[in-house]
Design an enzyme around this catalytic site. Structure first.
Site, short mmCIF file in Angstrom:
data_model
loop_
_atom_site.label_atom_id
_atom_site.label_comp_id
_atom_site.label_asym_id
_atom_site.label_seq_id
_atom_site.Cartn_x
_atom_site.Cartn_y
_atom_site.Cartn_z
N VAL A 1 0.86 -1.18 0.02
CA VAL A 1 0.24 0.02 0.03
C VAL A 1 0.95 1.24 0.03
CG1 VAL A 1 -1.83 1.06 1.38
CG2 VAL A 1 -1.79 -1.16 1.32
N LYS A 2 0.55 2.09 -0.92
CA LYS A 2 1.38 3.30 -0.92
C LYS A 2 0.88 4.60 -0.20
CE LYS A 2 3.96 5.82 -4.59
NZ LYS A 2 5.30 5.55 -3.82
N ALA A 3 1.09 4.48 1.17
CA ALA A 3 0.69 5.25 1.96
C ALA A 3 1.57 6.15 2.67
CB ALA A 3 -0.12 4.49 3.28
N TYR B 1 6.19 5.93 4.52
CA TYR B 1 7.43 6.64 4.06
C TYR B 1 8.39 7.31 5.05
CZ TYR B 1 6.47 5.02 -0.37
OH TYR B 1 6.25 4.11 -1.67
#
Ligand code: PMP
Length: 312
Positions: free
Chosen positions: A158-160, A164
């Site tokens: 998931v690119k949340a 990061y």
């Protein structure tokens, strides 16, 4: 790494607004807790005008990332694709980097984001190399002490936004050590990926990359590279990558929207490719750049042309 160049318009919550008007309140839930999701895409100049590379897969991943965090984006896939093309066209960009972003906005300090409104923005700025000179000359990489996030805590696929902070730590350490980029191991001890890019190993003529069970983000560039390698008749294997694989590789390269296809010339003092990108990396890189710039007819379906936009 240079900062971004401002453009005239940002698409925000359904309309184009001036760059300075795309504001968020300091109480936004996403600012407190990292509860946003995002994408990174590029547009390229082609003989038929600017086109966004693999727009739909990026927007599908965007929607899936949002769904995972129960963030309801009030726009369809078609709306988001049209808005992305509109941002490029209105700002008269050609080679650009796009940053779609959806997040829980300002409502309360409760961790549960109940009743927080969802804001959605699509930003585009002139594109440039993520690591200066990287795609041509290659980058120097260090194996990080920071492990890649794990599905038992934060889902790597998931690119949340909040995920990061882990990549930030890894890249800060790498730069502190004098390298360009970090290589993160997963919690099993295998190699996962870079702070924002997937890893490919070339060994005995075979291209090797890992899969979702290695705690990677399933990159859209990774998928494109796999397709290109197969089309070029280069054998491809998808399997876990060990540190030993990295140490004994003939060639190594990163793939990702930001780094495109970037050779790795060194890992912790060990050099690869006698000072220049290896032959297989070069072949894949050339075909990749032909594809993104519309010079390879077989990959035309990967391009969404800005000029073809039909306003709904
Ligand atoms: N891994 C991570 C952690 C990333 O942030 C990215 C960039 N989105 C990638 C891999 C590469 O993904 P893509 O090719 O879709 O840009």
């Amino acid at each position: 790494m240079a900062g971004f160049t401002k453009t005239d318009f940002i698409w925000m919550n359904g309309r184009l607004v001036g760059w300075n008007d795309a504001q968020v309140h300091v109480t936004a839930h996403a600012l407190q807790y990292g509860t946003g999701v995002f994408e990174g895409m590029r547009s390229y100049d082609t003989p038929d005008g600017p086109a966004i590379f693999r727009l739909e897969p990026h927007m599908r991943r965007f929607i899936h990332s949002a769904r995972f965090y129960e963030l309801t984006i009030p726009y369809s896939l078609e709306d988001l694709c049209a808005a992305s093309l509109e941002v490029i066209r209105t700002n008269r960009l050609e080679n650009a980097y796009l940053r779609p972003l959806a997040f829980f906005d300002s409502h309360s300090f409760s961790v549960w984001p109940k009743d927080c409104p969802v804001s959605v923005a699509i930003i585009a700025v002139p594109g440039r190399a993520y690591i200066q000179g990287g795609p041509e000359a290659g980058v120097r990489v260090t194996v990080s002490t920071v492990r890649r996030i794990d599905p038992s805590t934060l889902p790597p696929f998931v690119k949340a936004c909040g995920h990061y902070t882990n990549s930030v730590r890894a890249v800060q350490e790498a730069i502190r050590r004098g390298y360009d980029e970090a290589l993160l191991l997963n919690t099993k001890g295998d190699v996962a990926e870079g702070s924002g890019e997937n890893l490919f190993v070339v060994k005995n003529g075979t291209v090797i990359t890992n899969d979702i069970d290695a705690s990677i983000l399933l990159g859209i560039t990774r998928d494109s590279v796999l397709q290109i390698a197969r089309d070029l008749g280069i054998p491809v294997t998808v399997r876990p990558i060990s540190l030993m694989d990295v140490q004994t590789a003939d060639e190594l390269f990163f793939s990702g929207t930001a780094v495109e296809v970037t050779p790795i010339k060194e890992v912790d003092g060990r050099g690869y490719g006698e000072g220049k990108p290896g032959p297989i990396t070069q072949r894949i890189q050339k075909t990749f750049f032909d594809a993104v710039h519309g010079r390879a007819p077989q990959y035309r379906s990967w391009l969404s042309y800005v000029g073809q936009l039909q306003r709904a």
